[in-house]
Write a protein that holds these residues in place. Structure first.
Motif, PDB file in Angstrom:
ATOM      1  N   HIS A 273      47.127  55.446  37.001  1.00 48.39           N
ATOM      2  CA  HIS A 273      48.306  55.977  37.676  1.00 48.39           C
ATOM      3  C   HIS A 273      49.538  55.162  37.296  1.00 48.39           C
ATOM      4  CE1 HIS A 273      47.190  52.820  40.592  1.00 48.39           C
ATOM      5  NE2 HIS A 273      48.470  52.782  40.896  1.00 48.39           N
ATOM      6  N   ILE A 274      50.688  55.773  37.457  1.00 50.38           N
ATOM      7  CA  ILE A 274      51.974  55.167  37.150  1.00 50.38           C
ATOM      8  C   ILE A 274      52.842  55.245  38.394  1.00 50.38           C
ATOM      9  CG2 ILE A 274      54.085  55.355  35.776  1.00 50.38           C
ATOM     10  CD1 ILE A 274      52.333  56.624  33.554  1.00 50.38           C
ATOM     11  N   GLU A 275      53.400  54.117  38.785  1.00 50.58           N
ATOM     12  CA  GLU A 275      54.264  54.086  39.962  1.00 50.58           C
ATOM     13  C   GLU A 275      55.270  52.950  39.832  1.00 50.58           C
ATOM     14  OE1 GLU A 275      53.992  53.779  44.867  1.00 50.58           O
ATOM     15  OE2 GLU A 275      52.165  53.800  43.653  1.00 50.58           O
ATOM     16  N   ALA A 276      56.530  53.253  40.047  1.00 49.21           N
ATOM     17  CA  ALA A 276      57.605  52.254  40.049  1.00 49.21           C
ATOM     18  C   ALA A 276      57.612  51.399  38.790  1.00 49.21           C
ATOM     19  CB  ALA A 276      57.488  51.374  41.296  1.00 49.21           C
ATOM     20  N   GLY A 277      57.394  52.039  37.649  1.00 50.74           N
ATOM     21  CA  GLY A 277      57.436  51.348  36.379  1.00 50.74           C
ATOM     22  C   GLY A 277      56.167  50.629  35.990  1.00 50.74           C
ATOM     23  N   ILE A 278      55.142  50.676  36.860  1.00 53.37           N
ATOM     24  CA  ILE A 278      53.884  49.965  36.615  1.00 53.37           C
ATOM     25  C   ILE A 278      52.776  50.965  36.327  1.00 53.37           C
ATOM     26  CG2 ILE A 278      52.151  48.410  37.574  1.00 53.37           C
ATOM     27  CD1 ILE A 278      54.375  47.359  39.457  1.00 53.37           C
ATOM     28  N   ALA A 279      52.129  50.847  35.173  1.00 50.23           N
ATOM     29  CA  ALA A 279      50.934  51.633  34.869  1.00 50.23           C
ATOM     30  C   ALA A 279      49.714  50.777  35.191  1.00 50.23           C
ATOM     31  CB  ALA A 279      50.920  52.053  33.412  1.00 50.23           C
ATOM     32  N   THR A 280      48.776  51.338  35.923  1.00 50.21           N
ATOM     33  CA  THR A 280      47.543  50.625  36.260  1.00 50.21           C
ATOM     34  C   THR A 280      46.363  51.410  35.715  1.00 50.21           C
ATOM     35  OG1 THR A 280      48.552  49.803  38.303  1.00 50.21           O
ATOM     36  CG2 THR A 280      46.162  49.604  38.104  1.00 50.21           C
ATOM     37  N   LEU A 281      45.575  50.771  34.856  1.00 50.86           N
ATOM     38  CA  LEU A 281      44.405  51.403  34.245  1.00 50.86           C
ATOM     39  C   LEU A 281      43.174  50.614  34.661  1.00 50.86           C
ATOM     40  CD1 LEU A 281      44.155  52.538  30.498  1.00 50.86           C
ATOM     41  CD2 LEU A 281      42.188  51.840  31.862  1.00 50.86           C
ATOM     42  N   THR A 282      42.262  51.290  35.363  1.00 51.56           N
ATOM     43  CA  THR A 282      41.040  50.658  35.851  1.00 51.56           C
ATOM     44  C   THR A 282      39.844  51.277  35.158  1.00 51.56           C
ATOM     45  OG1 THR A 282      42.070  50.329  38.030  1.00 51.56           O
ATOM     46  CG2 THR A 282      39.674  50.101  37.891  1.00 51.56           C
ATOM     47  N   LEU A 283      39.069  50.469  34.459  1.00 51.91           N
ATOM     48  CA  LEU A 283      37.813  50.949  33.882  1.00 51.91           C
ATOM     49  C   LEU A 283      36.883  51.265  35.048  1.00 51.91           C
ATOM     50  CD1 LEU A 283      37.433  48.259  31.065  1.00 51.91           C
ATOM     51  CD2 LEU A 283      38.597  50.479  30.951  1.00 51.91           C
ATOM     52  N   ASN A 284      36.323  52.486  35.067  1.00 53.30           N
ATOM     53  CA  ASN A 284      35.676  52.946  36.299  1.00 53.30           C
ATOM     54  C   ASN A 284      34.270  53.499  36.051  1.00 53.30           C
ATOM     55  OD1 ASN A 284      35.583  53.495  39.085  1.00 53.30           O
ATOM     56  ND2 ASN A 284      36.267  55.614  38.759  1.00 53.30           N
ATOM     57  N   ARG A 285      33.406  52.623  35.555  1.00 51.76           N
ATOM     58  CA  ARG A 285      31.970  52.914  35.496  1.00 51.76           C
ATOM     59  C   ARG A 285      31.249  51.721  36.134  1.00 51.76           C
ATOM     60  NH1 ARG A 285      29.323  53.330  30.645  1.00 51.76           N
ATOM     61  NH2 ARG A 285      28.016  55.014  31.456  1.00 51.76           N
TER      62      ARG A 285
ATOM     63  N   SER B  30      30.932  49.395  31.113  1.00 47.59           N
ATOM     64  CA  SER B  30      30.687  49.364  29.671  1.00 47.59           C
ATOM     65  C   SER B  30      31.223  50.639  29.032  1.00 47.59           C
ATOM     66  CB  SER B  30      29.192  49.197  29.390  1.00 47.59           C
ATOM     67  OG  SER B  30      28.441  50.208  30.039  1.00 47.59           O
ATOM     68  N   PHE B  31      31.608  50.516  27.778  1.00 46.53           N
ATOM     69  CA  PHE B  31      32.269  51.609  27.085  1.00 46.53           C
ATOM     70  C   PHE B  31      31.294  52.630  26.534  1.00 46.53           C
ATOM     71  CE2 PHE B  31      36.181  49.159  27.032  1.00 46.53           C
ATOM     72  CZ  PHE B  31      37.153  50.138  27.002  1.00 46.53           C
ATOM     73  N   THR B  32      31.654  53.888  26.720  1.00 43.85           N
ATOM     74  CA  THR B  32      31.043  55.002  26.024  1.00 43.85           C
ATOM     75  C   THR B  32      32.139  55.664  25.196  1.00 43.85           C
ATOM     76  OG1 THR B  32      31.561  56.534  27.822  1.00 43.85           O
ATOM     77  CG2 THR B  32      29.406  55.415  27.916  1.00 43.85           C
ATOM     78  N   GLN B  33      31.742  56.585  24.347  1.00 44.25           N
ATOM     79  CA  GLN B  33      32.742  57.312  23.569  1.00 44.25           C
ATOM     80  C   GLN B  33      33.697  58.048  24.500  1.00 44.25           C
ATOM     81  OE1 GLN B  33      31.293  59.682  20.261  1.00 44.25           O
ATOM     82  NE2 GLN B  33      32.874  61.213  20.600  1.00 44.25           N
ATOM     83  N   ALA B  34      33.157  58.640  25.568  1.00 41.33           N
ATOM     84  CA  ALA B  34      33.997  59.387  26.509  1.00 41.33           C
ATOM     85  C   ALA B  34      35.038  58.479  27.157  1.00 41.33           C
ATOM     86  CB  ALA B  34      33.129  60.047  27.574  1.00 41.33           C
ATOM     87  N   MET B  35      34.651  57.242  27.510  1.00 42.22           N
ATOM     88  CA  MET B  35      35.611  56.336  28.137  1.00 42.22           C
ATOM     89  C   MET B  35      36.673  55.912  27.137  1.00 42.22           C
ATOM     90  SD  MET B  35      35.037  53.190  30.801  1.00 42.22           S
ATOM     91  CE  MET B  35      34.670  51.792  29.777  1.00 42.22           C
ATOM     92  N   HIS B  36      36.289  55.665  25.895  1.00 43.66           N
ATOM     93  CA  HIS B  36      37.274  55.346  24.870  1.00 43.66           C
ATOM     94  C   HIS B  36      38.334  56.444  24.777  1.00 43.66           C
ATOM     95  CE1 HIS B  36      36.205  51.687  22.745  1.00 43.66           C
ATOM     96  NE2 HIS B  36      34.925  52.022  22.775  1.00 43.66           N
ATOM     97  N   LEU B  37      37.902  57.687  24.776  1.00 44.13           N
ATOM     98  CA  LEU B  37      38.840  58.800  24.620  1.00 44.13           C
ATOM     99  C   LEU B  37      39.770  58.904  25.825  1.00 44.13           C
ATOM    100  CD1 LEU B  37      36.469  61.476  23.044  1.00 44.13           C
ATOM    101  CD2 LEU B  37      38.191  60.065  21.885  1.00 44.13           C
ATOM    102  N   GLU B  38      39.265  58.606  27.020  1.00 47.42           N
ATOM    103  CA  GLU B  38      40.121  58.647  28.203  1.00 47.42           C
ATOM    104  C   GLU B  38      41.141  57.507  28.189  1.00 47.42           C
ATOM    105  OE1 GLU B  38      37.966  58.978  31.849  1.00 47.42           O
ATOM    106  OE2 GLU B  38      36.935  60.820  31.239  1.00 47.42           O
ATOM    107  N   VAL B  39      40.715  56.319  27.773  1.00 50.65           N
ATOM    108  CA  VAL B  39      41.657  55.199  27.662  1.00 50.65           C
ATOM    109  C   VAL B  39      42.735  55.537  26.638  1.00 50.65           C
ATOM    110  CG1 VAL B  39      41.907  52.796  26.937  1.00 50.65           C
ATOM    111  CG2 VAL B  39      40.006  53.449  28.425  1.00 50.65           C
ATOM    112  N   ARG B  40      42.337  56.158  25.545  1.00 48.75           N
ATOM    113  CA  ARG B  40      43.307  56.553  24.516  1.00 48.75           C
ATOM    114  C   ARG B  40      44.321  57.543  25.071  1.00 48.75           C
ATOM    115  NH1 ARG B  40      40.653  58.115  18.905  1.00 48.75           N
ATOM    116  NH2 ARG B  40      40.034  55.936  19.173  1.00 48.75           N
TER     117      ARG B  40
END
Length: 269
Positions: free
Chosen positions: A9-21, A27-37
């Motif tokens: 999410h993005i709020e007040a100029g701050i983007a917060t990205l939480t790995l959520n597995r 741990s990374f899967t191909q699907a998570m890589h694509l979402e981070v991208r």
């Protein structure tokens, strides 16, 4: 966009990205890589974003690659791991390095393998005191990828880098701070409070100057002194013409709080 493997999410100029597995230690899967991208694409397109906070859900930050996503046994045909690094991990590191804003990593638990080196690719790394860093590649007959062979010796020196990479020992957050691997180790319950306070500071800071500082330090790894001095000259010439420099000087002279726009920092240095 609705994500299945991350929170973003993005709020007040701050983007917060939480790995959520969290059940898989993020741990990374191909699907998570694509979402981070996709999340990085959103950040680049949103001119309001001036800082990114990267963290993990649950008790771990990131355990690296989910081996079940590319399962292989001793009798199977070899897997092209170079393809995985080339398509996913290397672009992820470069996306962090090239993002024209500070990237704060809040390591909330174990950071192993590619997860450890993902954290080290960020600009400022905070870690909970219960967190740890493990270069686990050697236990699988591999090398530290995701920029590990580049960042480790530059952060802790060649002797410690070789020890971490070739032994795969767990490094505590406190020792990581002592060695200069990270910026600060914090009590667990203070980690996100300090990370978000830092993000709020950066969201009001002169973004272009920070972006150029980030880029200049990256280039110093391959520049000689003469080239680096020339780079500093060129960057200072350009930054001196920015709104935020004029605002900073005027605020200092007037003894008031500066109001930086920051949006002129969203062009690549």
């Amino acid at each position: 966009m609705t994500y299945q493997n991350i929170l973003f999410h993005i709020e007040a100029g701050i983007a917060t990205l939480t790995l959520n597995r969290p059940d898989k230690l993020n741990s990374f899967t191909q699907a998570m890589h694509l979402e981070v991208r996709e999340a990085f694409d959103q950040m680049r397109a949103d001119k309001s974003v001036r800082v990114l906070v990267l963290t993990g859900a649950g008790r771990g930050f990131c355990a690296g690659q989910d081996l079940s996503d590319r399962a292989v046994s001793a009798g199977d045909q070899p897997v092209d791991l170079g393809d995985s690094v080339e398509k996913y991990y290397a672009p992820l590191v470069m996306a962090i390095q090239e993002l024209p804003m500070p990237v704060i990593c809040a390591v909330n638990g174990v950071a192993a393998g590619a997860g450890a080196n993902l954290a080290l690719a960020c600009d400022i790394v905070l870690a909970a005191k219960s967190a740890s860093f493990i270069q686990s590649f050697c236990k699988l007959g591999l090398i530290p990828d995701t920029g590990g062979t580049w960042h480790l010796p530059r952060l802790v020196g060649p002797a410690r880098a070789r020890g971490l990479a070739m032994l795969g020992d767990k490094l505590s957050a406190d020792r990581a701070e002592e060695w200069g691997l990270i910026w600060k180790a914090l009590p667990d319950d203070a980690l996100m409070t300090e990370a978000m306070a830092m993000a709020e500071h950066f969201a009001c800071a002169p973004t272009k100057g920070l972006a150029y500082t980030k880029r200049a330090m990256q280039l110093s790894a391959c520049n000689g002194l003469h080239a680096q001095l020339k780079l500093e000259t060129d960057m200072m010439r350009e930054l001196g013409n920015s709104h935020d420099y004029r605002e900073g000087v005027d605020a200092f002279v007037s003894k008031r709080t500066p109001h930086f726009k920051g949006n002129d920092g969203r062009t690549d240095p």
